[in-house]
Design a protein around this motif. Structure first.
Motif, mmCIF file in Angstrom:
data_model
loop_
_atom_site.group_PDB
_atom_site.id
_atom_site.type_symbol
_atom_site.label_atom_id
_atom_site.label_comp_id
_atom_site.label_asym_id
_atom_site.label_seq_id
_atom_site.Cartn_x
_atom_site.Cartn_y
_atom_site.Cartn_z
ATOM 1 N N PHE A 239 0.836 -1.197 0.000
ATOM 2 C CA PHE A 239 0.000 0.000 0.000
ATOM 3 C C PHE A 239 0.871 1.246 0.000
ATOM 4 C CE2 PHE A 239 0.794 -0.432 4.512
ATOM 5 C CZ PHE A 239 0.740 0.861 5.033
ATOM 6 N N GLY A 240 0.333 2.302 -0.616
ATOM 7 C CA GLY A 240 1.021 3.583 -0.667
ATOM 8 C C GLY A 240 0.535 4.460 0.457
ATOM 9 N N PRO A 245 5.656 8.548 -1.981
ATOM 10 C CA PRO A 245 6.467 7.746 -2.892
ATOM 11 C C PRO A 245 7.065 6.494 -2.270
ATOM 12 C CG PRO A 245 7.762 9.593 -2.102
ATOM 13 C CD PRO A 245 6.384 9.757 -1.514
ATOM 14 N N THR A 246 6.603 6.109 -1.079
ATOM 15 C CA THR A 246 7.067 4.874 -0.448
ATOM 16 C C THR A 246 5.910 3.906 -0.303
ATOM 17 O OG1 THR A 246 8.821 6.014 0.781
ATOM 18 C CG2 THR A 246 8.155 3.850 1.573
ATOM 19 N N THR A 263 9.261 0.003 0.072
ATOM 20 C CA THR A 263 9.884 0.242 -1.232
ATOM 21 C C THR A 263 9.811 1.719 -1.530
ATOM 22 O OG1 THR A 263 9.208 -1.941 -2.063
ATOM 23 C CG2 THR A 263 9.768 -0.257 -3.702
ATOM 24 N N THR A 264 10.957 2.366 -1.648
ATOM 25 C CA THR A 264 10.991 3.796 -1.942
ATOM 26 C C THR A 264 11.227 4.023 -3.431
ATOM 27 O OG1 THR A 264 11.813 4.344 0.262
ATOM 28 C CG2 THR A 264 12.170 5.978 -1.477
ATOM 29 N N LEU A 265 10.332 4.784 -4.045
ATOM 30 C CA LEU A 265 10.439 5.131 -5.458
ATOM 31 C C LEU A 265 11.182 6.464 -5.538
ATOM 32 C CD1 LEU A 265 6.796 4.211 -6.551
ATOM 33 C CD2 LEU A 265 8.793 2.722 -6.246
ATOM 34 N N SER A 266 12.483 6.390 -5.709
ATOM 35 C CA SER A 266 13.327 7.586 -5.643
ATOM 36 C C SER A 266 12.935 8.622 -6.692
ATOM 37 C CB SER A 266 14.795 7.192 -5.844
ATOM 38 O OG SER A 266 15.233 6.349 -4.802
ATOM 39 N N ASN A 267 12.970 9.880 -6.282
ATOM 40 C CA ASN A 267 12.716 11.054 -7.129
ATOM 41 C C ASN A 267 11.255 11.177 -7.568
ATOM 42 O OD1 ASN A 267 15.525 11.792 -7.143
ATOM 43 N ND2 ASN A 267 15.863 10.190 -8.677
ATOM 44 N N ALA A 268 10.376 10.345 -7.012
ATOM 45 C CA ALA A 268 8.961 10.443 -7.338
ATOM 46 C C ALA A 268 8.267 11.408 -6.395
ATOM 47 C CB ALA A 268 8.298 9.078 -7.253
ATOM 48 N N SER A 269 7.212 12.022 -6.890
ATOM 49 C CA SER A 269 6.360 12.872 -6.066
ATOM 50 C C SER A 269 5.211 12.002 -5.553
ATOM 51 C CB SER A 269 5.862 14.051 -6.902
ATOM 52 O OG SER A 269 5.092 14.935 -6.119
ATOM 53 N N ALA A 270 4.008 12.543 -5.473
ATOM 54 C CA ALA A 270 2.873 11.769 -4.979
ATOM 55 C C ALA A 270 2.575 10.594 -5.913
ATOM 56 C CB ALA A 270 1.638 12.652 -4.864
ATOM 57 N N GLY A 311 14.403 2.302 -5.492
ATOM 58 C CA GLY A 311 15.555 3.043 -5.990
ATOM 59 C C GLY A 311 15.179 3.943 -7.141
ATOM 60 N N ALA A 312 16.102 4.145 -8.079
ATOM 61 C CA ALA A 312 15.867 5.019 -9.225
ATOM 62 C C ALA A 312 14.976 4.334 -10.257
ATOM 63 C CB ALA A 312 17.192 5.414 -9.856
#
Length: 333
Positions: A239-240, A245-246, A263-270, A311-312
């Motif tokens: 779940f978000g 972005p995590t 899980t971190t989605l690097s450089n993502a906003s909402a 990650g990226a």
């Protein structure tokens, strides 16, 4: 006041809504738990006609991305990301999901309906009426084809709705102890889980397969986290939290669960809604990938990330996107 989040096409928790100091949520796009507000890209319905490339119906996999900034849904080849079509006529399209046949369900975020399209089709094959406004995401039971999603406002208040076989009239469920059910997701056995803005914080509910009784699921390790879009990742519920972005994973055990990873989605906003590529059980997609419509370094995009590593982003699709909110992969049945 109906707490409809026009920016994402779904719900905003009562606490988040009050914190924005705005008179209506249609005036802004509230960026999840971060608490920052951004102007809403207001747009009328796209007057252009829907179109689809002649070879789209023959494509094994298509990626559908809802763009509330343009009030349309862009369709891309997958995994290549070449634009194959545009579906128009929506009221802030938001969450998207699909079934084993490849049919695609698109939530009208500022309307009270779900539009259903066949794989590669350019006009809806049916419309499902909702008792209120759709929440952040929808989900299809891989064992029955039932469609489920959260709903707010209207005649049911804060509820979730299940459409048998993805058609007809939905059955309404209203669990107690919650102020909104932003995410619903089926596991691979047909059990439905919906997270919620609980009266005491994050909450999770289960509608077991074949049952008509909703039961609460106690979740440890969720303190300080906010409910959001939810999806089965093949082993756990992802779940978000607060549309950030995590993504977090909940491991289930009987009537309880625990947060076991992130899980971190690097450089993502909402990230209002995401799509994990294995959730249809396809053997064509080896390895796990999460697709998230968002802004990556301030660029509107549908990004690909390795899952659960994060990650990226490994790929960005930007063609035709202004403010993407939801995405789903359609695999031709």
């Amino acid at each position: 006041m109906v707490a409809l989040l026009a920016g994402c096409g779904g719900a905003i928790s009562p606490t988040q809504f009050g914190a924005t100091s705005q008179s209506t949520v249609a005036q802004l796009r509230h960026m999840g738990g971060a608490g920052a507000a951004y102007p809403l890209h207001l747009a009328g319905a796209n007057a252009a006609r829907s179109w689809m490339a002649p070879d789209a119906k023959k494509s094994k996999s298509l990626l559908y991305v809802a763009d509330q900034g343009a009030n349309d849904v862009e369709v891309y080849s997958y995994p290549g990301g070449k634009l194959k079509g545009t579906l128009t006529g929506f009221q802030t399209p938001s969450g998207v999901c699909s079934n084993k046949a490849g049919d695609v369900f698109i939530l009208n975020g500022n309307g009270t309906s779900v539009e259903v399209y066949a794989h590669g089709g350019s006009s809806p094959i049916r419309t499902l009426g909702l008792p209120g406004y759709p929440e952040l995401n929808c989900s299809v039971d891989p064992t029955t084809g039932n469609l489920a999603l959260g709903v707010l406002g209207g005649t049911c208040g804060d509820c979730f709705v299940v459409f048998t076989g993805g058609s007809g009239t939905g059955t309404i469920y209203t669990p107690s102890g919650q102020n909104g059910l932003p995410g619903c997701g089926y596991d691979n056995k047909g059990n439905l889980f919906c997270d919620a803005y609980g009266t005491g914080g994050f909450a999770l509910f289960e509608l077991p397969k074949g049952s008509s009784m909703v039961k609460p699921v106690g979740v440890s390790g969720a303190g300080g986290l906010t409910a959001g879009s939810i999806q089965w990742d093949g082993a756990d519920l992802a779940f978000g939290a607060g549309a950030g972005p995590t993504l977090y994973q909940i491991q289930l055990s009987g009537s309880t669960g625990s947060v076991v990873g992130s899980t971190t989605l690097s450089n993502a906003s909402a990230v209002w809604q995401f799509w994990i590529t294995n959730n249809l059980g396809s053997k064509k997609h080896k390895g796990l990938r999460v697709i998230a419509p968002t802004f990556i370094n301030s660029v509107a995009a549908a990004g690909y990330w390795n899952y659960p590593a994060g990650g990226a982003a490994t790929k960005m699709i930007t063609t035709g996107l202004t403010q993407p909110d939801g995405a789903a992969l359609s695999i031709k049945g």
